[in-house]
Design a protein around this motif. Structure first.
Motif, PDB file in Angstrom:
ATOM      1  N   LEU A   4       0.867  -1.182   0.000  1.00 33.20           N
ATOM      2  CA  LEU A   4       0.000   0.000   0.000  1.00 33.20           C
ATOM      3  C   LEU A   4       0.901   1.228   0.000  1.00 33.20           C
ATOM      4  O   LEU A   4       1.800   1.337   0.854  1.00 33.20           O
ATOM      5  N   ARG A   5       0.666   2.124  -0.971  1.00 32.65           N
ATOM      6  CA  ARG A   5       1.522   3.312  -1.045  1.00 32.65           C
ATOM      7  C   ARG A   5       0.702   4.574  -0.804  1.00 32.65           C
ATOM      8  O   ARG A   5      -0.137   4.938  -1.632  1.00 32.65           O
ATOM      9  N   ASP A  23      -5.761   7.573   6.397  1.00 35.64           N
ATOM     10  CA  ASP A  23      -5.053   8.825   6.105  1.00 35.64           C
ATOM     11  C   ASP A  23      -3.552   8.579   5.895  1.00 35.64           C
ATOM     12  O   ASP A  23      -2.790   8.477   6.855  1.00 35.64           O
ATOM     13  N   GLY A  24      -3.166   8.428   4.674  1.00 35.75           N
ATOM     14  CA  GLY A  24      -1.742   8.314   4.320  1.00 35.75           C
ATOM     15  C   GLY A  24      -1.067   7.063   4.819  1.00 35.75           C
ATOM     16  O   GLY A  24       0.000   7.122   5.430  1.00 35.75           O
ATOM     17  N   VAL A  25      -1.676   5.905   4.571  1.00 29.82           N
ATOM     18  CA  VAL A  25      -1.096   4.643   5.049  1.00 29.82           C
ATOM     19  C   VAL A  25      -0.183   4.031   3.984  1.00 29.82           C
ATOM     20  O   VAL A  25      -0.584   3.852   2.840  1.00 29.82           O
ATOM     21  N   ARG A  62      -1.798   4.115  -4.111  1.00 29.13           N
ATOM     22  CA  ARG A  62      -1.815   2.931  -4.979  1.00 29.13           C
ATOM     23  C   ARG A  62      -1.695   1.656  -4.162  1.00 29.13           C
ATOM     24  O   ARG A  62      -1.049   1.651  -3.106  1.00 29.13           O
ATOM     25  N   ILE A  63      -2.319   0.607  -4.684  1.00 27.82           N
ATOM     26  CA  ILE A  63      -2.207  -0.706  -4.037  1.00 27.82           C
ATOM     27  C   ILE A  63      -1.633  -1.671  -5.068  1.00 27.82           C
ATOM     28  O   ILE A  63      -2.112  -1.727  -6.211  1.00 27.82           O
ATOM     29  N   LEU A  64      -0.629  -2.420  -4.666  1.00 32.20           N
ATOM     30  CA  LEU A  64      -0.031  -3.406  -5.563  1.00 32.20           C
ATOM     31  C   LEU A  64      -0.263  -4.804  -5.003  1.00 32.20           C
ATOM     32  O   LEU A  64       0.008  -5.070  -3.817  1.00 32.20           O
TER      33      LEU A  64
END
Lengths: 226, 378
Positions: A4-5, A23-25, A62-64
């Motif tokens: 998780l970016r 919030d901004g994880v 973004r999630i990878l």
């Protein structure tokens, strides 16, 4: 591996009652490990879980999933990723009332077009594995709490997902059933599955099968548990 | 392909068990729906069968009927006109007809009295229609008594009762000899009710009719095609009346069906949320709802059409008989030949099944586009 970016999730964005749930994880979740998201109600655990499980899209970030970036996928592809990769166990179990335990287990696989007889066979094998085969024809509303949860677990496993996501799985279970659930999680781990649980139950995050506990508060990571 | 088929099968399987779960609601809907289709299909089948029956009966009718008019009313026609019409090129046969109406105070009905081209019985004998036989309780060998134009009694012996196959137009018919007819109505020899003519070439019918009118300006030629058109108009008008009466029922059904089909309950919404959360796509949910609507509407449609078929062709059509059938107070009771016009059935199908199925899908589409995570947050 799930990465998780800088994830941010805002509900009702731009409206007076806008709520920032995450919030901004930024986080990396290991594959084949049991991770618990822990924190008080409203800390953003469930929202983060639903973002990881492709149930919702982040407002930012973004999630990878492995090497694949999934946040920008169209709904159809996202659904496909969700049903082939993730198995969900919900807090309320969310079984469909009026149909049997067996049908509930088969439900996620219906749109995939598997042959009905082989699907039924797999579903029965799962119910057998979790010791509730004798209750296969019982309607969902007639099942006890433990039976309902095990049915929900079977349903989560029917598409043989690599990642299992559970949201407050022990919230409606007594101590004995909660321990049983964690034993099942141990079995998942032994089968090399990735398990991500959101819970504030000490029986869950204190369990020896858990590899990592991430503490959340106010939508942020308080302790990443490494 | 196999995958596609299995997908449909699995979703239909779930749809059917969903329908069984809400049996109260769905059964009520099915009943009302089937009843409506039944009513509409009954009117449709019945009107169409009657129209066909009438056109069968008229098949043997003459191409042109010539009536004499006086002051805008139908007048008796002199026999000398026969010779004049016969001289028109293209006319192959011409014959004077005798027929009239008689009001029977006993049964309160109007009878049609007619002299055939060749009467097989003698003076004082009659052949009667089924309707008269029923109301006057008479059969072959019995005697019927009427009153002539001058008040003297006419005693007539029934020799035959006409077969029920032609009852649509012969129910109130009395067939008698020319002599008896003229005595009955006091009609002088050399006068006829009207004249019928046959034309050699069917394409010349209109031309011949024009020539008749030109030669005899006080006459009115009536073509067979015009009579057929009148029959059609009458049946259309009658079925129109029924449809207007039924329109309130149709409207009530539309409201009912719209409410049932489109108003998703909180439970149904939650269910759609669960399905989405466990991996169903929006299109899968819509497919399920499509099958749900199709199953309800197709079942109701088939049940309604089948019941209407039985009602029209195998029972006495109790519901519409008084409106759709019969000219006088003697209702013909004959059996219609079972016949279904595929075009009409298709029309009914598109007016009932398609709108209902669409009505089921639209609200589900709205519910199916919600984010699946709503289930986790609920």
């Amino acid at each position: 591996m799930i990465e998780l970016r800088d994830i941010r999730k805002v509900f009702n964005e731009g409206k007076p009652h806008a709520l920032t749930a995450v919030d901004g994880v930024s986080l990396v979740l290991d594959a084949r490990a049991v991770t618990v998201l822990q924190g008080p109600s409203g800390s953003g655990k469930t929202t983060l879980l639903s973002l990881v499980g492709c149930m919702a899209r982040p407002t930012e970030g973004r999630i990878l999933l492995g090497d694949r970036e999934i946040t920008s996928l169209p709904e159809r592809f996202l659904t496909d990723v969700r049903r082939r990769t993730f198995g969900f166990i919900f807090q309320q179990f969310n079984l469909v009332k009026g149909i049997s335990a067996l049908e509930n287990v088969m439900l996620p696989a219906y749109p995939l077009g598997e042959h009905h007889a082989s699907l039924k066979k797999r579903a029965r094998a799962l119910l057998d594995l979790f010791g509730i085969l004798p209750r296969e024809s019982s309607k969902a509303e007639w099942l006890s709490g433990g039976e309902a949860q095990r049915t929900a677990i079977c349903r989560a496993l029917i598409n043989d997902p690599q990642i299992i996501i559970a949201d407050e799985p022990t919230a409606h279970l007594d101590t004995k059933l909660s321990r049983e659930f964690m034993d099942i999680v141990g079995r998942f781990k032994a089968e090399q599955k990735t398990v991500i649980i959101a819970s504030h139950d000490p029986l869950v995050y204190g369990s020896p099968v858990v590899d990592r506990v991430i503490t959340m508060r106010d939508g942020k990571i308080e302790a990443a548990g490494r | 392909m196999g995958n596609w088929f299995e997908r449909q099968r699995n979703i239909i399987d779930f749809t059917l068990s969903s329908l069984v779960r809400r049996k109260g609601k769905n059964l009520a809907l099915l009943l009302v729906y089937a009843l409506l289709v039944f009513l509409l299909a009954s009117v449709m089948f019945f009107t169409h069968a009657l129209r066909r029956e009438a056109s069968f009966v008229l098949q043997g009718a003459p191409e042109i009927v010539v009536q004499r008019m006086s002051a805008g009313r139908h007048e008796l026609i002199p026999a000398r006109y026969l010779g004049m019409i016969k001289g028109i090129r293209g006319v192959s046969g011409v014959r004077g007809r005798l027929w009239g109406y008689y009001f029977d105070p006993f049964s309160g009905a109007n009878y049609t009295l007619m002299v055939p081209e060749a009467f097989s019985h003698g003076s004082g004998d009659v052949i009667i229609g089924q309707g008269i036989a029923r109301t006057r309780l008479v059969g072959p060998g019995d005697v019927l008594s009427f009153q002539r134009y001058d008040g003297t009694p006419a005693i007539l012996t029934v020799r035959e009762v006409l077969p029920s196959a032609s009852e649509l137009v012969s129910s109130d018919l009395i067939v008698l000899s020319e002599n008896d007819f003229r005595r009955f109505f006091g009609m002088a020899p050399g006068l006829y009710t009207d004249i019928v003519l046959t034309v050699r070439n069917a394409k010349e019918v209109a031309t011949v009719a024009g020539k008749v009118q030109k030669l005899l300006p006080d006459t009115r030629p009536i073509l067979k095609s015009e009579i057929l058109r009148t029959y059609d108009t009458i049946f259309d008008w009658r079925s129109g009346i029924i449809v207007v009466i039924l329109s309130s029922a149709v409207l009530a059904f539309i409201i009912f069906a719209w409410d049932k089909a489109s108003g998703l309950s909180a439970e149904e919404r939650k269910e759609i949320g669960i399905l989405k959360a466990i991996g169903w796509e929006t299109s899968d949910v819509l497919l399920m709802k499509f099958w749900e609507g199709a199953a309800v509407s197709l079942t109701a449609f088939l049940a309604g059409v089948l019941l209407a078929y039985v009602h029209v062709f195998f029972t006495p059509v109790m519901l519409f008989e008084p409106v759709l059938k019969g000219w006088s107070t003697l209702y013909p009771s004959f059996k219609l030949v079972p016949f279904i016009n595929p075009y009409q059935v298709a029309t009914l199908f598109f007016l009932t099944v398609v709108p209902y199925t669409v009505a089921t899908i639209v609200p589900s589409w709205r519910a199916a586009t919600i984010d699946p995570d709503s289930v986790m947050r609920s």
